[in-house]
Design a protein around this motif. Structure first.
Motif, PDB file in Angstrom:
ATOM      1  N   GLU A  25       9.702  59.815  21.240  1.00  0.00           N
ATOM      2  CA  GLU A  25      10.541  60.409  20.262  1.00  0.00           C
ATOM      3  C   GLU A  25      10.911  59.429  19.008  1.00  0.00           C
ATOM      4  O   GLU A  25      11.278  59.714  17.853  1.00  0.00           O
ATOM      5  CB  GLU A  25      11.745  61.060  20.792  1.00  0.00           C
ATOM      6  CG  GLU A  25      12.595  60.129  21.639  1.00  0.00           C
ATOM      7  CD  GLU A  25      13.667  60.674  22.254  1.00  0.00           C
ATOM      8  OE1 GLU A  25      13.897  61.963  22.054  1.00  0.00           O
ATOM      9  OE2 GLU A  25      14.538  60.156  22.912  1.00  0.00           O
ATOM     10  N   ASN A  26      10.951  58.060  19.505  1.00  0.00           N
ATOM     11  CA  ASN A  26      11.382  57.027  18.376  1.00  0.00           C
ATOM     12  C   ASN A  26      10.230  56.725  17.402  1.00  0.00           C
ATOM     13  O   ASN A  26      10.505  56.172  16.470  1.00  0.00           O
ATOM     14  CB  ASN A  26      11.694  55.674  19.233  1.00  0.00           C
ATOM     15  CG  ASN A  26      13.100  56.128  19.941  1.00  0.00           C
ATOM     16  OD1 ASN A  26      14.045  56.918  19.485  1.00  0.00           O
ATOM     17  ND2 ASN A  26      13.300  55.479  20.862  1.00  0.00           N
ATOM     18  N   TYR A  76       8.791  58.892  15.262  1.00  0.00           N
ATOM     19  CA  TYR A  76       9.125  59.300  13.871  1.00  0.00           C
ATOM     20  C   TYR A  76      10.541  58.700  13.466  1.00  0.00           C
ATOM     21  O   TYR A  76      11.061  59.616  12.452  1.00  0.00           O
ATOM     22  CB  TYR A  76       9.046  60.719  13.975  1.00  0.00           C
ATOM     23  CG  TYR A  76       7.687  61.413  14.215  1.00  0.00           C
ATOM     24  CD1 TYR A  76       6.601  60.781  13.599  1.00  0.00           C
ATOM     25  CD2 TYR A  76       7.425  62.187  15.128  1.00  0.00           C
ATOM     26  CE1 TYR A  76       5.260  61.084  13.680  1.00  0.00           C
ATOM     27  CE2 TYR A  76       6.137  62.719  15.334  1.00  0.00           C
ATOM     28  CZ  TYR A  76       5.026  62.271  14.878  1.00  0.00           C
ATOM     29  OH  TYR A  76       3.714  62.693  14.921  1.00  0.00           O
ATOM     30  N   HIS A  77      11.101  57.957  13.869  1.00  0.00           N
ATOM     31  CA  HIS A  77      12.567  57.273  13.556  1.00  0.00           C
ATOM     32  C   HIS A  77      12.207  55.800  12.897  1.00  0.00           C
ATOM     33  O   HIS A  77      11.313  55.035  13.308  1.00  0.00           O
ATOM     34  CB  HIS A  77      13.520  57.008  14.565  1.00  0.00           C
ATOM     35  CG  HIS A  77      13.802  58.494  15.166  1.00  0.00           C
ATOM     36  ND1 HIS A  77      14.793  58.748  16.110  1.00  0.00           N
ATOM     37  CD2 HIS A  77      13.323  59.792  14.929  1.00  0.00           C
ATOM     38  CE1 HIS A  77      14.906  60.025  16.459  1.00  0.00           C
ATOM     39  NE2 HIS A  77      14.123  60.412  15.569  1.00  0.00           N
ATOM     40  N   ASN A  92      19.476  55.144   9.954  1.00  0.00           N
ATOM     41  CA  ASN A  92      18.440  55.529  11.039  1.00  0.00           C
ATOM     42  C   ASN A  92      18.012  56.804  10.273  1.00  0.00           C
ATOM     43  O   ASN A  92      18.627  57.817  10.285  1.00  0.00           O
ATOM     44  CB  ASN A  92      18.951  55.754  12.344  1.00  0.00           C
ATOM     45  CG  ASN A  92      19.645  54.465  12.953  1.00  0.00           C
ATOM     46  OD1 ASN A  92      18.795  53.502  12.816  1.00  0.00           O
ATOM     47  ND2 ASN A  92      20.688  54.624  13.804  1.00  0.00           N
ATOM     48  N   SER A 109      15.012  59.920  10.347  1.00  0.00           N
ATOM     49  CA  SER A 109      14.183  60.425  11.323  1.00  0.00           C
ATOM     50  C   SER A 109      13.454  61.496  10.459  1.00  0.00           C
ATOM     51  O   SER A 109      14.138  62.151   9.576  1.00  0.00           O
ATOM     52  CB  SER A 109      14.984  60.883  12.380  1.00  0.00           C
ATOM     53  OG  SER A 109      15.933  61.887  11.816  1.00  0.00           O
ATOM     54  N   TRP A 110      12.213  61.783  10.898  1.00  0.00           N
ATOM     55  CA  TRP A 110      11.485  62.861  10.216  1.00  0.00           C
ATOM     56  C   TRP A 110      11.983  64.308  10.713  1.00  0.00           C
ATOM     57  O   TRP A 110      12.166  64.295  12.111  1.00  0.00           O
ATOM     58  CB  TRP A 110       9.933  62.726  10.395  1.00  0.00           C
ATOM     59  CG  TRP A 110       9.682  61.443   9.512  1.00  0.00           C
ATOM     60  CD1 TRP A 110       9.295  60.288  10.383  1.00  0.00           C
ATOM     61  CD2 TRP A 110       9.220  61.419   8.371  1.00  0.00           C
ATOM     62  NE1 TRP A 110       8.937  59.274   9.567  1.00  0.00           N
ATOM     63  CE2 TRP A 110       8.861  60.040   8.192  1.00  0.00           C
ATOM     64  CE3 TRP A 110       9.247  61.984   7.068  1.00  0.00           C
ATOM     65  CZ2 TRP A 110       8.544  59.380   7.056  1.00  0.00           C
ATOM     66  CZ3 TRP A 110       8.640  61.553   6.084  1.00  0.00           C
ATOM     67  CH2 TRP A 110       8.533  60.050   5.831  1.00  0.00           C
ATOM     68  N   ASN A 111      11.529  65.312  10.088  1.00  0.00           N
ATOM     69  CA  ASN A 111      12.037  66.658  10.435  1.00  0.00           C
ATOM     70  C   ASN A 111      10.760  67.045  11.253  1.00  0.00           C
ATOM     71  O   ASN A 111       9.913  67.803  10.396  1.00  0.00           O
ATOM     72  CB  ASN A 111      12.633  67.564   9.406  1.00  0.00           C
ATOM     73  CG  ASN A 111      12.890  69.062   9.966  1.00  0.00           C
ATOM     74  OD1 ASN A 111      13.237  69.089  11.089  1.00  0.00           O
ATOM     75  ND2 ASN A 111      13.067  69.888   9.039  1.00  0.00           N
TER      76      ASN A 111
END
Length: 270
Positions: free
Chosen positions: A211-212, A214-215, A222, A224-226
């Motif tokens: 999950e990281n 796209y961060h 920090n 992050s992509w939607n």
């Protein structure tokens, strides 16, 4: 006269010398490339036997490592820590220092974390020699007892029976144990995939393993992509990495979140 007018027949040409037979073709590994070669069977037999012996040794070492360290085993470091050249053991001789083609000195300089993991899995040489001495003493005592004449049934009293020797210590103290105790958190967490602890029955997928991806950190924030979780499609490389976590020797520790702990280096500096 008729014979004098006919030309003389030239002498018959001698055949060229026979060339020596060419060697049979061989592949890149040096093995004969044809099944008809008589040496192919012996070469292939030796290759198969050596491979089987190597696989058997590796399988036994893997089972022993899993027995000792359960689901947190780092098999590469375990094998390096049990290498006789690293331990300084050559047969029945103990040099107490690495010998031969050993890479521990170079590894300590170029790859410190891997070196200390090797030290953590280092075999207790003193205990192994003590076990061998105990087994040899037991075999000698059994041979001496078998060589002694047996007593008659009328003379076999309790007072005449040989008392068993005192039981030796269960385990010889490991001089590296303080180092291993201090390095245990580092060995069990450093370099492992940062996967959060799984719930019972939860399967691995992209958003609980990567999950990281796209961060990002930019400007002290920090970002992050939607990402749409419903339509997300992982790449083949991502799928291979996600599935590989099921087949590690430390899968139990990975699924328990061992790699998702705070960074040890940052904690030590703080």
């Amino acid at each position: 006269l008729k014979g004098a007018l006919c030309p003389a027949r030239p002498p018959a040409a001698t055949p060229p010398p026979a060339s020596p037979p060419s060697p049979p073709p061989a592949d890149r590994a040096g093995m004969p490339a044809t099944l008809e070669d008589p040496g192919y069977a012996e070469t292939f037999k030796k290759f198969t036997a050596d491979g089987l012996a190597h696989r058997s040794r590796m399988y036994e070492a893997l089972q022993q490592g899993k027995t000792e360290h359960k689901g947190s085993l780092n098999f590469s470091a375990y094998r390096l820590g049990h290498d006789p050249k690293f331990l300084g053991v050559n047969g029945k001789n103990y040099y107490a220092k690495p010998w031969g083609n050993d890479s521990s000195n170079v590894q300590a300089v170029l790859n410190g974390p891997a070196y200390w993991k090797r030290v953590y899995y280092r075999e207790n040489v003193a205990a192994s020699f003590a076990k061998e001495d105990a087994k040899a003493a037991a075999r000698t005592a059994a041979a001496e007892q078998a060589a002694q004449p047996k007593l008659k049934s009328s003379a076999s009293e309790g007072a005449l029976q040989r008392l068993p020797p005192e039981a030796p210590d269960a385990e010889v103290a490991d001089p590296y144990q303080p180092i291993k105790d201090s390095m245990k958190p580092f060995v069990e967490k450093q370099g492992k995939p940062r996967i959060r602890a799984m719930q019972h029955g939860e399967r691995l997928h992209f958003f609980n393993t990567m999950e990281n991806k796209y961060h990002m950190k930019a400007g002290g924030k920090n970002l992050s992509w939607n990402v749409d979780k419903q339509t997300h499609i992982s790449t083949p490389n991502e799928l291979r990495w996600i599935l590989s976590n099921y087949f590690r020797t430390d899968t139990q520790a990975i699924l328990a979140g061992a790699g998702s702990e705070p960074n040890l280096h940052k904690a030590a500096r703080a």
